[in-house]
Structures are given as structure tokens and as C-alpha cells.
Design an enzyme around this catalytic site. Sequence first.
Site, PDB file in Angstrom:
ATOM      1  N   ASP A 281       0.698  -1.351   0.065  1.00 51.02           N
ATOM      2  CA  ASP A 281       0.204   0.018   0.027  1.00 51.02           C
ATOM      3  C   ASP A 281       0.664   1.257   0.075  1.00 51.02           C
ATOM      4  O   ASP A 281       0.237   2.553  -0.239  1.00 51.02           O
ATOM      5  CB  ASP A 281      -1.023   0.005   1.185  1.00 51.02           C
ATOM      6  CG  ASP A 281      -1.945  -1.052   1.144  1.00 51.02           C
ATOM      7  OD1 ASP A 281      -2.172  -1.709   0.143  1.00 51.02           O
ATOM      8  OD2 ASP A 281      -2.251  -1.839   2.318  1.00 51.02           O
TER       9      ASP A 281
ATOM     10  N   ARG B 188      -5.899   0.166   0.391  1.00 46.93           N
ATOM     11  CA  ARG B 188      -6.520   0.348   1.640  1.00 46.93           C
ATOM     12  C   ARG B 188      -7.046   2.055   1.885  1.00 46.93           C
ATOM     13  O   ARG B 188      -7.472   2.501   0.873  1.00 46.93           O
ATOM     14  CB  ARG B 188      -5.943   0.096   2.819  1.00 46.93           C
ATOM     15  CG  ARG B 188      -5.592  -1.544   2.823  1.00 46.93           C
ATOM     16  CD  ARG B 188      -5.321  -1.988   4.311  1.00 46.93           C
ATOM     17  NE  ARG B 188      -4.063  -1.480   4.817  1.00 46.93           N
ATOM     18  CZ  ARG B 188      -3.429  -1.526   6.136  1.00 46.93           C
ATOM     19  NH1 ARG B 188      -4.063  -2.283   6.727  1.00 46.93           N
ATOM     20  NH2 ARG B 188      -2.512  -0.861   6.563  1.00 46.93           N
TER      21      ARG B 188
HETATM   22  P1  ADP Z   1      -0.322  -4.898   8.541  1.00 43.27           P
HETATM   23  O1  ADP Z   1       0.829  -4.970   9.232  1.00 43.27           O
HETATM   24  O2  ADP Z   1      -0.241  -5.175   7.007  1.00 43.27           O
HETATM   25  O3  ADP Z   1      -0.923  -3.580   8.661  1.00 43.27           O
HETATM   26  P2  ADP Z   1      -2.509  -5.932  10.312  1.00 43.27           P
HETATM   27  O4  ADP Z   1      -3.177  -4.522  10.413  1.00 43.27           O
HETATM   28  O5  ADP Z   1      -3.464  -7.242  10.012  1.00 43.27           O
HETATM   29  O6  ADP Z   1      -1.709  -5.940   8.795  1.00 43.27           O
HETATM   30  O7  ADP Z   1      -1.518  -6.226  11.653  1.00 43.27           O
HETATM   31  C1  ADP Z   1      -0.762  -7.446  11.574  1.00 43.27           C
HETATM   32  C2  ADP Z   1      -0.807  -8.023  13.123  1.00 43.27           C
HETATM   33  O8  ADP Z   1      -0.364  -6.973  13.674  1.00 43.27           O
HETATM   34  C3  ADP Z   1      -2.488  -7.971  13.494  1.00 43.27           C
HETATM   35  O9  ADP Z   1      -2.864  -9.206  13.033  1.00 43.27           O
HETATM   36  C4  ADP Z   1      -2.049  -8.157  15.126  1.00 43.27           C
HETATM   37  O10 ADP Z   1      -1.507  -9.436  15.514  1.00 43.27           O
HETATM   38  C5  ADP Z   1      -0.962  -7.109  15.091  1.00 43.27           C
HETATM   39  N1  ADP Z   1      -1.200  -5.664  15.501  1.00 43.27           N
HETATM   40  C6  ADP Z   1      -1.978  -4.942  14.524  1.00 43.27           C
HETATM   41  N2  ADP Z   1      -2.621  -3.729  15.264  1.00 43.27           N
HETATM   42  C7  ADP Z   1      -2.127  -4.070  16.713  1.00 43.27           C
HETATM   43  C8  ADP Z   1      -2.194  -3.310  17.891  1.00 43.27           C
HETATM   44  N3  ADP Z   1      -2.750  -2.130  17.944  1.00 43.27           N
HETATM   45  N4  ADP Z   1      -1.457  -3.563  19.171  1.00 43.27           N
HETATM   46  C9  ADP Z   1      -0.937  -4.827  19.024  1.00 43.27           C
HETATM   47  N5  ADP Z   1      -0.801  -5.671  17.765  1.00 43.27           N
HETATM   48  C10 ADP Z   1      -1.279  -5.160  16.769  1.00 43.27           C
END
Ligand code: ADP
Length: 319
Positions: free
Chosen positions: A128, A172
Site C-alpha cells: 500500500d 486501503r
Molecule cells: P499490517 O501489518 O499489514 O498493517 P495488520 O493490520 O493485519 O497488517 O496487522 C498485523 C498484525 O499486527 C495483527 O494481526 C495483530 O496481530 C498485530 N497488531 C495490529 N494492530 C495492533 C495493535 N494495535 N496492537 C498490537 N498488535 C497489533
Amino acid sequence: MQRIAVFTSGGDAPGMNAHIRAVERTAQKRGLEVVGIVGGYTGMMAGHFEVLDRIRTANILDRGGTVLKTSRCPEFHHATGRAKAAEQLAKHGIDGVVACGGDGTFHGALALHQEHGIRIVGTPGTIDNDLAGTDYTIGYDTAINTAAQAIDKIRDTADSHGRLFFVEVMGRHAGFIAMDVGVACGAEYIAVPETMTDIEVLYQRIVSQGIDKRTVVIVGEGDESGGAMQLARRIEDAYGISSKVSILGHMQRGGAPTVRDRVLAARLGAAAVDALLEGLSGVMIGEQNNSITYVPLEQTWATRKAVPRYLLELATLLV
Ligand code: ADP
């Protein structure tokens, strides 16, 4: 520091394998042992670790996806999940971690660093390109090239039939993919979350082409209109113009990484290992103006990275 770990998390992106390879090779050259954590935070909590060596990372550089797999891990949002992960890292003698992913992964990494003192650096792995503090993210270049190839093909059929097409691309809440491929493919209109989509302007663009002529509208999935399907419906309802809709979807995530992505992935991988050795933690390793940058993790999501102005201007100028 003797033993470090690398993992990939969240949305996969082409170039992650080149990145894993670079971390492994650099670490070995610096006299460190390296383990791969399989399946992102889910694997970290479960202690799913594997030793990485030259043989394991051979012949992966040109492959899409991630050999270490990835996951979305709801449990990591909770302190109990992160405590389990910290326990596993200690059990496996991990002194430093490279976390490759997007802003979600970085939120998790920062929490691990703050709550458990884990030495961890992030590397931007997402198609993204929506992380502030780096000009490009690993996977973005491949994704825009994949999308552009698909749109070129759609243009051929749109042109032959004189049809209006709405093509939805990923990204996104950010319009980077849509803007770059829109300009690259000569789209008649580009709808992105960063600007309000004006249905009247869009209609004027369509009729100025001639409604029996080819018109390609690129729609970023996060556009406030709701996406390509909704925009097509609004044009049909308001003006009685029918169209075809094509949603490119997950094909944009796959495929062999481009040279630019492989080089970026390699450079950031090497820099991440050296950053850990220098004692850095809680930062993303990025690249800006061809130089390596160290950006506090929270800054990567707190600041909204802007789509370059020149792209917005070109998109209107060249219609
Ligand atoms: P990306 O890293 O591509 O943005 P995600 O948003 O799905 O993908 O985040 C990946 C993983 O990181 C999530 O499945 C979760 O395990 C962890 N994660 C996301 N947001 C948080 C948060 N606010 N606090 C702790 N862990 C998080």
C-alpha cells in the site's frame, strides 16, 4: 548480541523473501545466528521458530509471498498475547527482532518493545505504500506494475467495445496505487481517498470522451465513494450510463518482485541487522532520498503520508 529473529506479518508483499534472505545473509556475515519466526505474531506466541541459513534462504529471492508465512493475530492486540510472545523470544535466546509488515505489525512491535523491553526494528513490507518515513515500501513497485499490466489489458477490450470501465485497485485508505497506475495507464478519472470524488466532474469526463468511446476510471478501494461497484451504480442511477466493473483484488499482492523491490528489500534487510547491532529499537528502517532513515515506529502511522502533488496535477492535466 548473538541471535536475532526475523518475521513477516499482516498483508504479504512481493519482496518479503528477498528481505528475509538479506537479513539472514547480513546476520551471518556479522557473526550472528538467525531464526525465522513462522506465521507472524501467531508463530511468535506459539514458539514456531526455525533456524535460517544459506540453504534455507537460497532460491527464494525471486519468489512472491513469504516463505516464513504471515498471519493476522487478534490475540496480539491483548497484553496476554504479547506476554506469551516475549516469553518465547526469551526461551529461544533472541536478542533482537526484525519485523517486516505494515502499520498493524508496527503497533504490535512497539508494544513488545515498550512492555517487555524487546529490541525490535520494523521494516516496511506492504503493497500500500502507506507508511510515513519511507519513500517506498517493499512490494509497492511490484503491485503497481502488476496492476498496470492488468489495466492495459482492460483498456484493450474497453477500447474495442467503446465501453466505460471502473477498475478498482488496492491501497486501503491510501491512494498511492490508484494514482500511480492511473497516470501510468492514462485513466480518464482517478478516484482516491485523499480527494473527494465529484460525481458531476466524473460524468463530464465520461461524456467528454463520448459515451460510446473507451473510458477507464481507476478507483482506489478506500475511496469514500465505497469502491468501483458503488461508483458505477451511482453513474448508472444518476445518468443512465451503464459500465463494466473490474476489481483487481489479490492478484496485486502476488508474483515475482520487481528489481526495485528486490533492491529495496535487500538494502532495508541489511540496514535492519546493522541497526539492531548499533542498539536501535522501536524504529522503522526506511529509505528517503536514497538514504537509510530511522523513524520512530509511532511516527510511521501518526503522520499521514501524502500522495505527491505532481501526480494529482498530472492526472488532470493529461486527461
Ligand atoms: P499490517 O501489518 O499489514 O498493517 P495488520 O493490520 O493485519 O497488517 O496487522 C498485523 C498484525 O499486527 C495483527 O494481526 C495483530 O496481530 C498485530 N497488531 C495490529 N494492530 C495492533 C495493535 N494495535 N496492537 C498490537 N498488535 C497489533
